[in-house]
Design a protein around this motif. Structure first.
Motif, PDB file in Angstrom:
ATOM      1  N   SER A  50      43.529  35.688  41.743  1.00 19.32           N
ATOM      2  CA  SER A  50      44.812  35.722  42.451  1.00 19.32           C
ATOM      3  C   SER A  50      44.954  37.067  43.162  1.00 19.32           C
ATOM      4  CB  SER A  50      45.972  35.500  41.475  1.00 19.32           C
ATOM      5  OG  SER A  50      45.944  36.484  40.484  1.00 19.32           O
ATOM      6  N   ASN A  51      43.956  37.936  43.003  1.00 23.08           N
ATOM      7  CA  ASN A  51      44.006  39.259  43.622  1.00 23.08           C
ATOM      8  C   ASN A  51      42.943  39.344  44.730  1.00 23.08           C
ATOM      9  OD1 ASN A  51      44.005  41.961  44.245  1.00 23.08           O
ATOM     10  ND2 ASN A  51      44.114  42.660  42.112  1.00 23.08           N
ATOM     11  N   LYS A  52      43.282  38.763  45.867  1.00 28.29           N
ATOM     12  CA  LYS A  52      42.332  38.691  46.998  1.00 28.29           C
ATOM     13  C   LYS A  52      41.931  40.084  47.461  1.00 28.29           C
ATOM     14  CE  LYS A  52      42.441  34.409  49.420  1.00 28.29           C
ATOM     15  NZ  LYS A  52      43.348  33.508  50.029  1.00 28.29           N
ATOM     16  N   GLU A  53      42.912  40.979  47.425  1.00 30.90           N
ATOM     17  CA  GLU A  53      42.674  42.331  47.933  1.00 30.90           C
ATOM     18  C   GLU A  53      41.531  43.003  47.157  1.00 30.90           C
ATOM     19  OE1 GLU A  53      46.487  44.182  48.214  1.00 30.90           O
ATOM     20  OE2 GLU A  53      45.494  46.130  48.567  1.00 30.90           O
ATOM     21  N   ASN A  54      41.659  42.962  45.842  1.00 29.50           N
ATOM     22  CA  ASN A  54      40.608  43.575  45.014  1.00 29.50           C
ATOM     23  C   ASN A  54      39.272  42.864  45.180  1.00 29.50           C
ATOM     24  OD1 ASN A  54      42.477  45.338  44.018  1.00 29.50           O
ATOM     25  ND2 ASN A  54      41.912  45.053  41.875  1.00 29.50           N
ATOM     26  N   ALA A  55      39.345  41.538  45.289  1.00 23.96           N
ATOM     27  CA  ALA A  55      38.090  40.773  45.390  1.00 23.96           C
ATOM     28  C   ALA A  55      37.362  41.105  46.693  1.00 23.96           C
ATOM     29  CB  ALA A  55      38.372  39.284  45.279  1.00 23.96           C
ATOM     30  N   LYS A  73      33.276  38.015  50.283  1.00 21.64           N
ATOM     31  CA  LYS A  73      33.819  37.524  51.555  1.00 21.64           C
ATOM     32  C   LYS A  73      35.086  36.725  51.320  1.00 21.64           C
ATOM     33  CE  LYS A  73      29.966  36.473  54.589  1.00 21.64           C
ATOM     34  NZ  LYS A  73      29.191  35.314  55.035  1.00 21.64           N
ATOM     35  N   GLU A  74      36.047  36.894  52.208  1.00 22.00           N
ATOM     36  CA  GLU A  74      37.331  36.226  52.016  1.00 22.00           C
ATOM     37  C   GLU A  74      37.169  34.699  51.880  1.00 22.00           C
ATOM     38  OE1 GLU A  74      40.480  37.825  54.252  1.00 22.00           O
ATOM     39  OE2 GLU A  74      41.908  36.400  53.380  1.00 22.00           O
ATOM     40  N   GLU A  75      36.281  34.129  52.701  1.00 25.74           N
ATOM     41  CA  GLU A  75      36.136  32.658  52.628  1.00 25.74           C
ATOM     42  C   GLU A  75      35.464  32.209  51.322  1.00 25.74           C
ATOM     43  OE1 GLU A  75      34.614  34.535  55.026  1.00 25.74           O
ATOM     44  OE2 GLU A  75      32.631  33.741  55.539  1.00 25.74           O
ATOM     45  N   PHE A 128      27.652  35.439  46.135  1.00 28.81           N
ATOM     46  CA  PHE A 128      28.832  35.778  45.328  1.00 28.81           C
ATOM     47  C   PHE A 128      30.065  35.048  45.814  1.00 28.81           C
ATOM     48  CE2 PHE A 128      26.306  39.135  43.649  1.00 28.81           C
ATOM     49  CZ  PHE A 128      26.880  39.465  42.439  1.00 28.81           C
ATOM     50  N   VAL A 129      30.718  34.355  44.891  1.00 34.14           N
ATOM     51  CA  VAL A 129      32.055  33.838  45.176  1.00 34.14           C
ATOM     52  C   VAL A 129      32.969  34.372  44.073  1.00 34.14           C
ATOM     53  CG1 VAL A 129      31.182  31.733  46.268  1.00 34.14           C
ATOM     54  CG2 VAL A 129      31.797  31.685  43.854  1.00 34.14           C
TER      55      VAL A 129
END
Ligand code: F6P
Length: 552
Positions: free
Chosen positions: A243-248, A254-256, A238-239
């Motif tokens: 623009s909403n890193k928090e929700n993702a 994974k952040e990266e 999954f990638v």
């Protein structure tokens, strides 16, 4: 502040429209043999012939006056300079910064956007190459063969339209699929033939809150985990683009594995960003850059060409002329190149979500007709379906005909037939055929006077139906990029001319909110009494019938 309708050029156009409505285009062609030369623009990737519109020299000069009175060029410069022209959301509108292939600097609040854009592009490059070359492995060590893009609206239509259009350029090392509908049928059909060990999901959502996308992403995660028996497999499969890193990240990505999106890019203008990841995965990174280059070519043209020679400006002015001044209510997009089969769906969102509004910049009700509804289909299929309406109904539908000089997939004996139809249709829509011609023709065929009297009125085509012809050299990543940017800047220009806030989309919120409430009621199996009787009745009927069907 002067309203648009009180501008001198606007009033001149109102009077001029009355005059022009009395004219027929075929007379204008007879009177002026240079019409084609006069009303066409030749650019590298395509030529635009707009001579088959109900216009004359005076019309175009009045329209250009209007563009000047609306300070179009100043507004264009504001967009490129990163001013917050998306006024209701207080955001800049800088999708043009995403395809900057020159050395122009784009800044926002003192920050250099070029650097951010480049970083994301480099991340896309590294990632797409790793996947395409088989170095990105799934949970069982196998290479990725299939990519499923989960997203809707701007997070779906752009990439899907482009990968469909550029199929011939794909080396097929990766199969790209799209899931946009929350109707489970779509994701079930897409996943059924796939092997979870070899699938990569892209969850594309600028906001990372869109219900349809979140629901599909959850289903995809369950599907993966139920096959791998391992929650950590998500990191390999999954990638996200958001623009909403928090929700993702809260969603489990994974952040990266998150690609940046920015609030200065509208969803419907975002295929140039990491939202275009499926394009880079399907075609390779270089063709993706060519796509950006094509858009950049048109950005340059839009900024530099005089208004009279500026293709997007001309398209916008003609739309305004045909709809606001001559009264057309819809516009057809009719591609004659199979590869553009999704173009009208794409442009529906681009234009209608941008400009389908009824208050002006100052929040006042607009009292003049604005933009048309956009619809369309591959022209050749349309000929055997709805062209009857285009030729003979009482509603005039201006249409854009888009074709290519060369097919990307030449098959002997096909292209010329296609193009003959392409040219014939705009000619027929413009010229029409009057009753005298019809009668003469029937007489020459030996028909009886009774038959002629009966049939003649049905065979009359009034003609005088406006079309633009966009003739591409051939569809390629670069020319497609140009075509899309042509329409983007047309839409921007329409917004300025009509004083419409083109970059928000409040109209999609109301239904979303109601759907959330209704879904809660459906889940509880109870219908609240505050709904109108139709909605209440439908919901109750649905719940009752569902129960019966389940018991059968
Ligand atoms: O509901 C409309 C819309 O907001 C579009 O403007 C946008 O392209 C689409 O939904 C998808 O939004 P997101 O990328 O945030 O999921």
């Amino acid at each position: 502040m002067q309203s648009r309708t009180s501008l001198k050029s606007w009033q001149t156009l109102v009077t001029h429209a009355k005059e022009m409505k009395q004219k027929h285009m075929s007379d204008l062609f007879s009177e002026n043999p240079a019409r084609f030369e006069q009303f066409s623009i030749k650019l590298k990737p395509f030529m635009l012939d707009y001579s088959k519109n109900l216009i004359g020299k005076e019309t175009m000069s009045n329209l250009i006056d209007l563009a000047n009175e609306c300070e179009l060029e100043a507004w264009r410069d504001k967009m490129f300079a990163g001013e917050r022209i998306n006024r209701t959301e207080e955001r800049a509108v800088l999708h043009v910064a995403l395809r900057n292939q020159g050395n122009q600097s784009f800044e926002l609040d003192g920050e250099d956007l070029n650097q951010e854009v480049q970083q994301t592009l480099m991340k896309m490059k590294a990632f797409s190459e790793k996947v395409r070359q088989g170095h990105w492995k799934g949970y069982s060590g196998k290479r990725i063969t299939d990519v499923v893009n989960i997203g809707v609206g701007g997070s779906n239509l752009g990439p899907q339209m482009v990968t469909e259009a550029l199929k011939q350029y794909s080396d097929n090392s990766i199969n790209v699929h799209y899931v946009s509908n929350v109707d489970g049928t779509q994701i079930a059909n897409v996943l059924r033939p796939l092997n979870p060990e070899k699938v990569l999901f892209i969850v594309s959502s600028k906001t990372f809150t869109t219900t349809e996308t979140m629901t599909n992403a959850k289903t995809a995660m369950k599907w993966l985990v139920s096959s791998s028996f391992d929650q950590s497999a998500i990191g390999k499969h999954f990638v996200a683009v958001s623009s909403n890193k928090e929700n993702a990240t809260a969603f489990g990505i994974k952040e990266e594995n998150i690609f940046d999106m920015w609030d200065w890019v509208g969803g419907r203008f975002s295929l140039w960003s990491a939202i275009g990841l499926p394009i880079a995965l399907d075609l390779g990174f270089e063709p993706f850059i060519e796509l950006l280059q094509g858009a950049y070519d048109i950005d340059q043209h839009f900024c530099e060409a005089p208004l009279e020679q500026n293709a997007p400006v001309i398209l916008a002015l003609l739309s305004l002329w045909n709809c606001t001044f001559l009264g057309a209510q819809s516009q057809a997009i009719l591609p004659y190149d199979q590869s553009l089969h999704m173009l009208s769906a794409y442009l529906q969102q681009a234009e209608m979500e941008s400009n389908g509004k009824s208050v002006n910049w100052h929040g006042e009700a607009i009292d003049y007709p604005t933009v048309p509804s956009i619809w369309g289909e591959l022209g050749i299929n349309g000929q055997h379906a709805f062209y009857q309406y285009l030729h003979q109904s009482n509603n005039v539908v201006p249409a854009d005909f888009i074709g290519s000089i060369e097919s990307v997939t030449p098959v002997k004996g096909h292209h010329q037939t296609l193009m003959a139809n392409f040219f014939a249709q705009t000619q027929a829509l413009m010229q029409g055929v009057d009753e005298k011609q019809v009668r003469d023709d029937l007489k020459a065929k030996g028909r009886t006077p009774d038959y002629i009297n009966k049939v003649a009125p049905h065979k009359v085509h009034k003609g005088n139906r406006p079309t633009n012809t966009i003739l591409m050299e051939r569809i390629s990543p670069r020319s497609l990029g140009s075509l899309i940017a042509l329409y983007e800047h047309k839409i921007f220009t329409q917004g300025i001319l009509l004083e419409i806030c083109s970059f928000d989309q409040w109209g999609v919120e109301l239904g979303k909110g109601l759907a959330n409430n209704i879904e809660a009621e459906l889940n509880d199996n109870k219908v609240n009494s505050h709904h109108d009787s139709s909605t209440k009745g439908l919901m109750a009927y649905y719940l009752r019938s569902k129960k019966h069907l389940n018991n059968d």
